[in-house]
Design an enzyme around this catalytic site. Sequence first.
Site, PDB file in Angstrom:
ATOM      1  N   LYS A  10       0.843  -1.202   0.000  1.00 55.11           N
ATOM      2  CA  LYS A  10       0.000   0.000   0.000  1.00 55.11           C
ATOM      3  C   LYS A  10       0.875   1.248   0.000  1.00 55.11           C
ATOM      4  O   LYS A  10       2.057   1.199   0.357  1.00 55.11           O
ATOM      5  CB  LYS A  10      -0.924   0.038   1.226  1.00 55.11           C
ATOM      6  CG  LYS A  10      -0.204   0.022   2.606  1.00 55.11           C
ATOM      7  CD  LYS A  10       0.265   1.364   3.144  1.00 55.11           C
ATOM      8  CE  LYS A  10       1.033   1.237   4.458  1.00 55.11           C
ATOM      9  NZ  LYS A  10       1.775   2.443   4.850  1.00 55.11           N
ATOM     10  N   PRO A  93       9.966  -4.656  -0.420  1.00 58.56           N
ATOM     11  CA  PRO A  93      11.029  -4.336   0.537  1.00 58.56           C
ATOM     12  C   PRO A  93      10.494  -4.192   1.963  1.00 58.56           C
ATOM     13  O   PRO A  93       9.338  -3.822   2.162  1.00 58.56           O
ATOM     14  CB  PRO A  93      11.597  -3.005   0.036  1.00 58.56           C
ATOM     15  CG  PRO A  93      10.828  -2.608  -1.156  1.00 58.56           C
ATOM     16  CD  PRO A  93       9.804  -3.632  -1.470  1.00 58.56           C
ATOM     17  N   ALA A  95      10.582  -2.716   6.032  1.00 55.77           N
ATOM     18  CA  ALA A  95      10.764  -1.405   6.707  1.00 55.77           C
ATOM     19  C   ALA A  95      10.739  -0.278   5.686  1.00 55.77           C
ATOM     20  O   ALA A  95      11.569   0.623   5.689  1.00 55.77           O
ATOM     21  CB  ALA A  95      12.054  -1.372   7.522  1.00 55.77           C
ATOM     22  N   ALA A  96       9.751  -0.351   4.799  1.00 57.22           N
ATOM     23  CA  ALA A  96       9.731   0.517   3.621  1.00 57.22           C
ATOM     24  C   ALA A  96       8.558   1.491   3.611  1.00 57.22           C
ATOM     25  O   ALA A  96       8.440   2.308   2.711  1.00 57.22           O
ATOM     26  CB  ALA A  96       9.688  -0.338   2.357  1.00 57.22           C
ATOM     27  N   LEU A  98       5.567   0.497   3.122  1.00 60.10           N
ATOM     28  CA  LEU A  98       4.637  -0.064   2.136  1.00 60.10           C
ATOM     29  C   LEU A  98       3.686  -1.087   2.751  1.00 60.10           C
ATOM     30  O   LEU A  98       2.849  -1.656   2.049  1.00 60.10           O
ATOM     31  CB  LEU A  98       5.420  -0.723   0.988  1.00 60.10           C
ATOM     32  CG  LEU A  98       6.298   0.226   0.161  1.00 60.10           C
ATOM     33  CD1 LEU A  98       7.145  -0.568  -0.840  1.00 60.10           C
ATOM     34  CD2 LEU A  98       5.430   1.246  -0.589  1.00 60.10           C
ATOM     35  N   GLY A 100       4.277  -4.048   3.844  1.00 57.24           N
ATOM     36  CA  GLY A 100       4.523  -5.425   3.392  1.00 57.24           C
ATOM     37  C   GLY A 100       4.250  -6.449   4.490  1.00 57.24           C
ATOM     38  O   GLY A 100       3.489  -7.402   4.283  1.00 57.24           O
ATOM     39  N   GLY A 101       4.824  -6.242   5.652  1.00 53.88           N
ATOM     40  CA  GLY A 101       4.652  -7.177   6.769  1.00 53.88           C
ATOM     41  C   GLY A 101       3.202  -7.224   7.250  1.00 53.88           C
ATOM     42  O   GLY A 101       2.676  -8.299   7.559  1.00 53.88           O
ATOM     43  N   ASP A 135      -1.827  -1.414  10.778  1.00 53.75           N
ATOM     44  CA  ASP A 135      -2.139  -1.448   9.342  1.00 53.75           C
ATOM     45  C   ASP A 135      -2.718  -2.783   8.882  1.00 53.75           C
ATOM     46  O   ASP A 135      -3.096  -2.926   7.724  1.00 53.75           O
ATOM     47  CB  ASP A 135      -0.861  -1.196   8.513  1.00 53.75           C
ATOM     48  CG  ASP A 135      -0.472   0.268   8.493  1.00 53.75           C
ATOM     49  OD1 ASP A 135      -1.264   1.111   8.961  1.00 53.75           O
ATOM     50  OD2 ASP A 135       0.637   0.575   7.994  1.00 53.75           O
TER      51      ASP A 135
HETATM   52  O1  C5P Z   1       0.747  -0.896  15.120  1.00 57.23           O
HETATM   53  P1  C5P Z   1       2.144  -1.171  14.733  1.00 57.23           P
HETATM   54  O2  C5P Z   1       2.717  -2.390  15.432  1.00 57.23           O
HETATM   55  O3  C5P Z   1       2.377  -1.241  13.274  1.00 57.23           O
HETATM   56  O4  C5P Z   1       2.984   0.057  15.232  1.00 57.23           O
HETATM   57  C1  C5P Z   1       4.385   0.047  15.316  1.00 57.23           C
HETATM   58  C2  C5P Z   1       4.827   1.214  16.177  1.00 57.23           C
HETATM   59  O5  C5P Z   1       4.542   2.435  15.511  1.00 57.23           O
HETATM   60  C3  C5P Z   1       4.103   1.326  17.502  1.00 57.23           C
HETATM   61  O6  C5P Z   1       4.739   0.566  18.480  1.00 57.23           O
HETATM   62  C4  C5P Z   1       4.185   2.799  17.786  1.00 57.23           C
HETATM   63  O7  C5P Z   1       5.478   3.128  18.262  1.00 57.23           O
HETATM   64  C5  C5P Z   1       4.065   3.405  16.409  1.00 57.23           C
HETATM   65  N1  C5P Z   1       2.694   3.800  16.049  1.00 57.23           N
HETATM   66  C6  C5P Z   1       2.116   4.889  16.674  1.00 57.23           C
HETATM   67  N2  C5P Z   1       0.846   5.279  16.322  1.00 57.23           N
HETATM   68  C7  C5P Z   1       0.168   4.608  15.376  1.00 57.23           C
HETATM   69  C8  C5P Z   1       0.737   3.492  14.732  1.00 57.23           C
HETATM   70  C9  C5P Z   1       2.014   3.122  15.089  1.00 57.23           C
HETATM   71  O8  C5P Z   1       2.720   5.524  17.543  1.00 57.23           O
HETATM   72  N3  C5P Z   1      -1.057   5.025  15.046  1.00 57.23           N
END
Ligand code: C5P
Length: 293
Positions: A10, A93, A95-96, A98, A100-101, A135
């Site tokens: 995305k 890729p 940590a992009a 996008l 992916g994970g 996401d």
């Molecule tokens: O939800 P996800 O595991 O993808 O989020 C990874 C990190 O990104 C969270 O631990 C947080 O530090 C940050 N994050 C945030 N606010 C969001 C989404 C992610 O602070 N709405």
Amino acid sequence: MQVELKSPCKVNFILNILGKRPDGFHELETVMHPVPIHDVLTFGRGGSGIQLTCDLPGLPTDSGNLVYRAAAKFLEEARIAEGVRIHLEKRIPVAAGLGGGSGNAAATLLGLNQVFGGALDESILRRVAAGLGSDVPFFLQNAPAIATGRGENVRSLPPFPTLAGVYILLIHPGFGVSTPWAYKNLALFPEALNGKRGRAQRLVERLDISIAEARPDFYNSLEAPAFEKFPLLEIFRDFLRENGASIAMMSGSGSTTFALVEGRGKAERLEEMFRSKFGASCWMRSVLIQSPR
Ligand code: C5P
């Protein structure tokens, strides 16, 4: 029975962060659009526990991988004791910015649900997805969407007619940006941290009219910290804007920059110009974001 699923990525047309919440996450509003560049996952029953393999060396195949965690959660929720085999072919890729994970995690829930005959209903899948990552719920559906909360409240949107026949060019610089790092460093940019609500909905309304009309609302709060640490990303964005892109910006928490380009010829020229200016070290892909009508 084996199930094979494509797991798309995305981009965020807008990622408007509204402030930090007491739980540490950030309240946001975003418009996400699927991009038809895929990883491929295959799922089968058998053995014991979760056996995950991946064609990309270096990617964890244990609970360090979101696919593994998604499978574990699925089996727990569905109370299934049987083992599963999952293979992941990585093309997107990591940590992009996008997703992916996150897409892989959603595909795992959907794939295992097929393999086990619909053991979990949609509302449970959505809850489990939200628990895996902000996401992940977006990838349970395959349409543009507006998302709120920390990103987990997803409302699907009809396709934007203005994007029919439009190309998207993705450029990954060869290094990643950590999502927690980007959010943490947003604290240094109060204006980017405290966006005004309503821009995402406005983008949706204006993009129904034309890309040009919506241009002021294509925005990413996380460009502020990312561009300060990686000035190259801003240089990429500006180069794309100056050389034919209708829109150019960073996706998610980076490090991918994307461009929307109207017409195949223009997209090919832009890709060529970018390659000759910045060399071949970047990962680059260009696809139709949506088929022409
Ligand atoms: O939800 P996800 O595991 O993808 O989020 C990874 C990190 O990104 C969270 O631990 C947080 O530090 C940050 N994050 C945030 N606010 C969001 C989404 C992610 O602070 N709405």
